[in-house]
Scaffold this active site. Structure first.
Site, PDB file in Angstrom:
ATOM      1  N   ARG A   1      15.902  43.411  46.874  1.00 25.86           N
ATOM      2  CA  ARG A   1      15.180  43.428  48.154  1.00 25.86           C
ATOM      3  C   ARG A   1      15.408  44.728  48.911  1.00 25.86           C
ATOM      4  NH1 ARG A   1      15.918  38.345  46.431  1.00 25.86           N
ATOM      5  NH2 ARG A   1      14.627  36.620  47.191  1.00 25.86           N
TER       6      ARG A   1
ATOM      7  N   ASP B   1      22.129  29.331  39.951  1.00 18.96           N
ATOM      8  CA  ASP B   1      22.490  30.288  38.895  1.00 18.96           C
ATOM      9  C   ASP B   1      23.915  30.067  38.370  1.00 18.96           C
ATOM     10  OD1 ASP B   1      20.015  31.446  39.082  1.00 18.96           O
ATOM     11  OD2 ASP B   1      20.666  33.061  40.410  1.00 18.96           O
TER      12      ASP B   1
ATOM     13  N   LYS C   1      14.454  29.106  33.772  1.00 19.41           N
ATOM     14  CA  LYS C   1      15.207  30.350  34.045  1.00 19.41           C
ATOM     15  C   LYS C   1      15.041  31.299  32.852  1.00 19.41           C
ATOM     16  CE  LYS C   1      16.539  29.230  38.102  1.00 19.41           C
ATOM     17  NZ  LYS C   1      15.951  29.937  39.239  1.00 19.41           N
TER      18      LYS C   1
ATOM     19  N   ARG D   1      18.101  26.610  30.437  1.00 18.03           N
ATOM     20  CA  ARG D   1      19.559  26.601  30.568  1.00 18.03           C
ATOM     21  C   ARG D   1      20.178  25.215  30.360  1.00 18.03           C
ATOM     22  NH1 ARG D   1      20.336  31.091  35.422  1.00 18.03           N
ATOM     23  NH2 ARG D   1      20.139  32.891  34.039  1.00 18.03           N
TER      24      ARG D   1
HETATM   25  C1  S3P Z   1      16.391  34.597  43.133  1.00 15.63           C
HETATM   26  C2  S3P Z   1      16.047  33.278  43.289  1.00 15.63           C
HETATM   27  C3  S3P Z   1      16.394  32.227  42.307  1.00 15.63           C
HETATM   28  C4  S3P Z   1      17.514  32.679  41.382  1.00 15.63           C
HETATM   29  C5  S3P Z   1      17.277  34.062  40.854  1.00 15.63           C
HETATM   30  C6  S3P Z   1      17.189  35.064  41.990  1.00 15.63           C
HETATM   31  C7  S3P Z   1      15.961  35.565  44.162  1.00 15.63           C
HETATM   32  O1  S3P Z   1      15.257  31.935  41.519  1.00 15.63           O
HETATM   33  O2  S3P Z   1      17.644  31.761  40.304  1.00 15.63           O
HETATM   34  O3  S3P Z   1      18.333  34.447  39.987  1.00 15.63           O
HETATM   35  O4  S3P Z   1      16.436  36.720  44.143  1.00 15.63           O
HETATM   36  O5  S3P Z   1      15.148  35.198  45.012  1.00 15.63           O
HETATM   37  P1  S3P Z   1      14.135  30.888  41.980  1.00 15.63           P
HETATM   38  O6  S3P Z   1      13.448  31.427  43.160  1.00 15.63           O
HETATM   39  O7  S3P Z   1      13.218  30.776  40.809  1.00 15.63           O
HETATM   40  O8  S3P Z   1      14.873  29.623  42.258  1.00 15.63           O
END
Ligand code: S3P
Length: 430
Positions: A28, A316, A343, A347
């Site tokens: 971000r 995660d 994922k 998983r």
């Molecule tokens: C993330 C959101 C999560 C997470 C990923 C990173 C993010 O995914 O599992 O590793 O940076 O917004 P999801 O939005 O699919 O839950």
């Protein structure tokens, strides 16, 4: 892609690790710096394969980005000055890059095509392309926008009131980023609270964004202004060493620089409910994210139940929590975690298959898994499925196995934790 043989003799773990930058926040910081007008400086940036994919995409869009170790400088005059890329934007293994870029590019004035690696090409994108199309986005992808490659023709967007069908910070963020360039006020309603780095960082870049319970509101047409971003350490990376410290004999590990944003600290709740010996020391807050140190010691663990609104706060961490549960007394039930199936790999299948090879008593369910412990683990030949978190779970398991563990394609760990093995070496060397 090569195999790695891990041959430990159940070491006691000691020492301190400075946890590297948070992957979600690092992505971000680059994206928002590129959207902003002016210069953005980032410290604590995670130079991992995933985050470098994000930098690569923005470089192809003509944004000036300089990386020097964990410091990054981004100079931009805003989204309207980006250049149309003459190459396909390659998002690698990164779901965050792919989904958030779709939201950003949908409301730009350029055309582009996004593609990812083999894993990304199988991951669902309709959860993002569907709401974006409702805002007026022009997106074309395989299976009606479900899979990459996806082409984006930047267009004028309209605000949306969107009730999210899944708990996903990537979906929420893609819509909010598109909303910056949409006409009117966008409202996103979450079914469960997910990580809120986008909301926090947009506000840090000067955007007026309102968050009330699980409802987020943002007016289109707002500008972001370049700023300084401090990236906290990634609690999802710290999780591997929290588990290692709790299950290894006579161990004590201090993990510093850990991001403690409450939308991410589910692993702490789980460790506490399992009876782990964990102390938390919150630092003075110099960033828009909370940072602290965690100390974990060898623990007598008991099983627990993990489900409901805890799941997005530790999604995660579930592979390594499953390993933790193999060493806890009694039953651990992980439920409401069907998102694990979409994922980097499935998983649920990967964790169950690989931990069973080491002798764990673990059963898959439709929405999670059930683990009975404690079980002594033995060595084996494990697969990563090209998934960094499965690879790290396997390596942490090797610390407590009787006999050696080999893992294939250990290079995939660089997706989120390039110096993982250095850190293992640091705490195992007495
Ligand atoms: C993330 C959101 C999560 C997470 C990923 C990173 C993010 O995914 O599992 O590793 O940076 O917004 P999801 O939005 O699919 O839950």
């Amino acid at each position: 892609m090569s195999d790695k043989l891990l041959n430990f003799d159940k070491p006691s773990l000691q020492g301190s690790i400075k946890i590297p930058g948070d992957k979600s926040v690092s992505h971000r910081s680059i994206m928002f710096g590129a959207i902003a007008e002016g210069t953005t400086t980032v410290e604590g940036f995670l130079q991992s394969d995933d985050c470098l994919s994000t930098i690569d995409c923005f470089s192809k869009l003509g944004v000036d980005i300089k990386v020097e170790e964990d410091r990054v400088e981004i100079k931009s005059n805003g989204i309207s000055t980006w250049k149309e890329p003459d190459e396909i934007l390659y998002t690698g293994n990164s779901g965050t890059t792919t989904r958030l870029m779709l939201g950003i590019l949908a409301g730009s004035n350029i055309s582009s095509v996004l593609i990812g690696d083999e894993s990304i090409q199988k991951r669902p994108m309709k959860r993002v392309t569907e709401p974006l199309k409702q805002m007026g986005a022009k997106l074309i992808g395989r299976a009606n926008g479900q899979y990459t490659p996806i082409s984006v023709e930047g267009s004028n967007l309209q605000a949306i009131h969107y009730k999210m069908p899944v708990a996903s910070a990537q979906v929420k963020s893609a819509i909010l980023l598109a909303a910056l360039n949409a006409e009117g006020e966008t409202i996103v309603e979450e079914i469960e609270t997910t990580r809120d780095h986008t909301e926090k960082m947009l506000s840090h870049f000067g955007v007026n964004i309102q968050v009330e319970d699980r409802m987020i509101r943002l007016h289109g047409g707002q500008k972001l202004t370049g700023t300084h971003v401090i990236v906290p350490g990634d609690i999802s990376s710290a999780a591997f060493f929290l588990v290692a410290g709790a299950i290894s004999p006579k161990s004590r590990l201090e993990l510093t620089n850990v991001g403690l944003n409450k939308t991410r600290t589910g692993i702490i709740d789980v460790l506490q409910s399992m009876g782990a010996s964990l102390t938390i020391d919150i630092s003075e807050n110099t960033s828009h994210e909370l940072i602290g140190a965690l100390t974990i010691e060898t623990s007598d663990l008991k099983g627990t139940t993990i489900g409901g609104d805890l799941i997005p706060r530790l999604i995660d961490e579930i592979p390594v929590i499953a390993l933790l549960a193999t060493q806890a007394k009694g039953k651990t039930i992980i439920k409401n975690a069907e998102e694990l199936k979409v994922k980097e790999t499935n998983r649920i299948d990967a964790v169950v298959n690989e931990l069973r090879k080491l002798g764990a008593n673990i059963t898959p369910t439709e929405d999670g898994m059930i683990i009975e412990g404690p079980t002594p683990l033995h060595g084996g030949e494990l697969l990563t499925y090209g998934d960094h978190r499965i690879g790290m779970m396997a390596a942490i398991a090797a610390l407590i196995t009787e006999g050696s563990v080999s893992i294939d394609n250990h290079e995939c760990i660089a997706v989120s934790y390039p110096n993982f093995f250095e850190h293992i070496e640091k705490v195992t060397k007495q």
